[in-house]
Design a protein around this motif. Structure first.
Motif, PDB file in Angstrom:
ATOM      1  N   MET A 194       0.611  -0.672   0.050  1.00  0.00           N
ATOM      2  CA  MET A 194      -0.481  -0.174  -0.291  1.00  0.00           C
ATOM      3  C   MET A 194       0.662   1.789  -0.632  1.00  0.00           C
ATOM      4  SD  MET A 194      -2.934  -2.166  -0.004  1.00  0.00           S
ATOM      5  CE  MET A 194      -4.101  -0.509   0.373  1.00  0.00           C
ATOM      6  N   GLY A 195       0.616   1.957  -0.798  1.00  0.00           N
ATOM      7  CA  GLY A 195       1.247   3.669  -0.896  1.00  0.00           C
ATOM      8  C   GLY A 195       1.972   3.810  -1.815  1.00  0.00           C
ATOM      9  N   ILE A 196       2.520   2.512  -3.074  1.00  0.00           N
ATOM     10  CA  ILE A 196       3.264   3.047  -3.832  1.00  0.00           C
ATOM     11  C   ILE A 196       2.938   3.931  -4.991  1.00  0.00           C
ATOM     12  CG2 ILE A 196       4.881   1.575  -5.017  1.00  0.00           C
ATOM     13  CD1 ILE A 196       4.986  -0.439  -2.791  1.00  0.00           C
ATOM     14  N   PRO A 197       4.225   4.394  -5.328  1.00  0.00           N
ATOM     15  CA  PRO A 197       2.854   5.628  -6.393  1.00  0.00           C
ATOM     16  C   PRO A 197       3.341   4.628  -7.904  1.00  0.00           C
ATOM     17  CG  PRO A 197       4.441   6.787  -5.001  1.00  0.00           C
ATOM     18  CD  PRO A 197       4.286   5.447  -4.309  1.00  0.00           C
ATOM     19  N   TYR A 198       2.350   4.072  -8.288  1.00  0.00           N
ATOM     20  CA  TYR A 198       0.900   4.419  -8.161  1.00  0.00           C
ATOM     21  C   TYR A 198       0.056   3.126  -8.311  1.00  0.00           C
ATOM     22  CZ  TYR A 198       1.749   9.900  -9.183  1.00  0.00           C
ATOM     23  OH  TYR A 198       2.142  11.352  -8.293  1.00  0.00           O
ATOM     24  N   GLY A 199       0.189   2.853  -7.277  1.00  0.00           N
ATOM     25  CA  GLY A 199      -0.961   1.428  -6.900  1.00  0.00           C
ATOM     26  C   GLY A 199      -1.781   1.613  -5.970  1.00  0.00           C
ATOM     27  N   ALA A 200      -2.095   0.558  -4.947  1.00  0.00           N
ATOM     28  CA  ALA A 200      -2.645   1.316  -4.295  1.00  0.00           C
ATOM     29  C   ALA A 200      -2.862   2.493  -2.992  1.00  0.00           C
ATOM     30  CB  ALA A 200      -3.163  -0.338  -3.777  1.00  0.00           C
ATOM     31  N   PRO A 201      -3.366   3.233  -3.079  1.00  0.00           N
ATOM     32  CA  PRO A 201      -3.817   3.698  -1.493  1.00  0.00           C
ATOM     33  C   PRO A 201      -3.471   3.572  -0.258  1.00  0.00           C
ATOM     34  CG  PRO A 201      -5.116   5.488  -3.291  1.00  0.00           C
ATOM     35  CD  PRO A 201      -4.044   3.409  -4.044  1.00  0.00           C
TER      36      PRO A 201
END
Length: 303
Positions: A194-201
């Protein structure tokens, strides 16, 4: 919440972090020492990348993996060893001429991403279950359905448990397809990133939705990067999952206070126990994940 939580320490990663913290390990000896320290601090699993000794960037050099694994297995701790198999998916294109690759490209096929896994037979290796616009600019991570099926089949043949890295909901959809097609043995192991641009916020509501997409009997871990890493330990445990910390994903204990892998692991142990759970020993993690322990002969001394 009285259950066993598997705690992973992701020791170094492949990102451009060595100039940001002196604690990020680079050499095989440094990486192994940090993995051992994390295990002593309570990590059930150590997740290993290796780095080029000169550039300090991520590497696919098998001899480096061999030395890290040799040192860990020769130590007084016995964590579950999880080797990345995600290196070799980087594609950097010229935005004006997309058929032209740029420096930083390291793109190879599925089987060429696995020689260290084939030789060292870790209990777990990762597979990144989809392609991704990786941050700003023109850097893409490439992992196609054909690549994933071929890689998963080979990993299954080796008897290694794949940890399916999930960066967005489409990745999770395809990971479920791999399970349905019988290319992933039970229990399937998911890592919700989570939180890796641009994956899942890094949004707890999205985590809950992704957990609801998991098949019955699945095991999962979730982590978030940066300042969200330590709070996310609680989010993941409360959602019914396991937890991950480490310098691959976060360099700080708190604002302005740089961390070590052992520091982050110890803090995660505190968070997990404060929630009424306990951290699984390596052997308990092996039982939970039904891991196959294999001990190939590893030769060679210090690099």
């Amino acid at each position: 919440m009285n259950r066993k939580v598997i705690l992973t320490c992701a020791v170094t990663g492949a990102g451009d972090t060595t100039g940001k913290s002196e604690h990020v390990p680079v050499s095989p000896e440094e990486i192994a020492n940090d993995a051992i320290a994390a295990a002593r601090a309570g990590a059930s699993v150590v997740h290993i990348h290796v780095r080029d000794l000169e550039t300090k960037q991520g590497s696919r050099e098998v001899s480096y993996y061999r030395e890290v694994v040799r040192r860990i297995r020769a130590s007084d701790v016995d964590p579950v060893i999880n080797l990345t198999a995600g290196m070799g998916g980087d594609l950097v294109i010229d935005p004006q001429d997309p058929l032209t690759t740029m420096p930083g490209t390291d793109l190879i096929n599925a089987l060429d991403r696995l020689p260290h896994v084939e030789e060292l037979l870790p209990e777990i290796c990762t597979i990144d279950c989809g392609s991704l616009n990786f941050g700003e600019g023109s850097n893409l991570y490439v992992s196609t359905p054909d690549m994933l099926r071929e890689g998963s089949k080979r990993i299954q043949t080796l008897g290694v448990r794949p940890e399916m890295e999930i960066f967005d909901t489409g990745n999770l959809w395809f990971a479920n397809v791999l399970v349905e097609e019988g290319l992933i043995d039970a229990p399937p192991l998911y890592q919700l990133c989570m939180g890796i641009p641009y994956g899942a916020p890094a949004d707890p509501g999205l985590l809950a939705a992704m957990v609801n997409m998991l098949p019955k009997g699945a095991q999962f871990t979730s982590f978030a990067i940066g300042a969200n890493q330590l709070p996310w330990v609680a989010h993941s445990v409360l959602a019914g999952g396991h937890a991950r910390v480490g310098l691959e994903d976060n360099l700080y204990m708190s604002k302005g206070v740089k961390a070590t892998n052992a520091d982050l692991t110890a803090r995660a142990v505190e968070i997990i126990t404060s929630l009424g759970s306990s951290v699984a020993t390596p052997d308990e993690a092996r039982e939970i994940l039904d891991l196959r322990v294999q001990t190939p002969t590893i030769t060679g001394g210090d690099l």
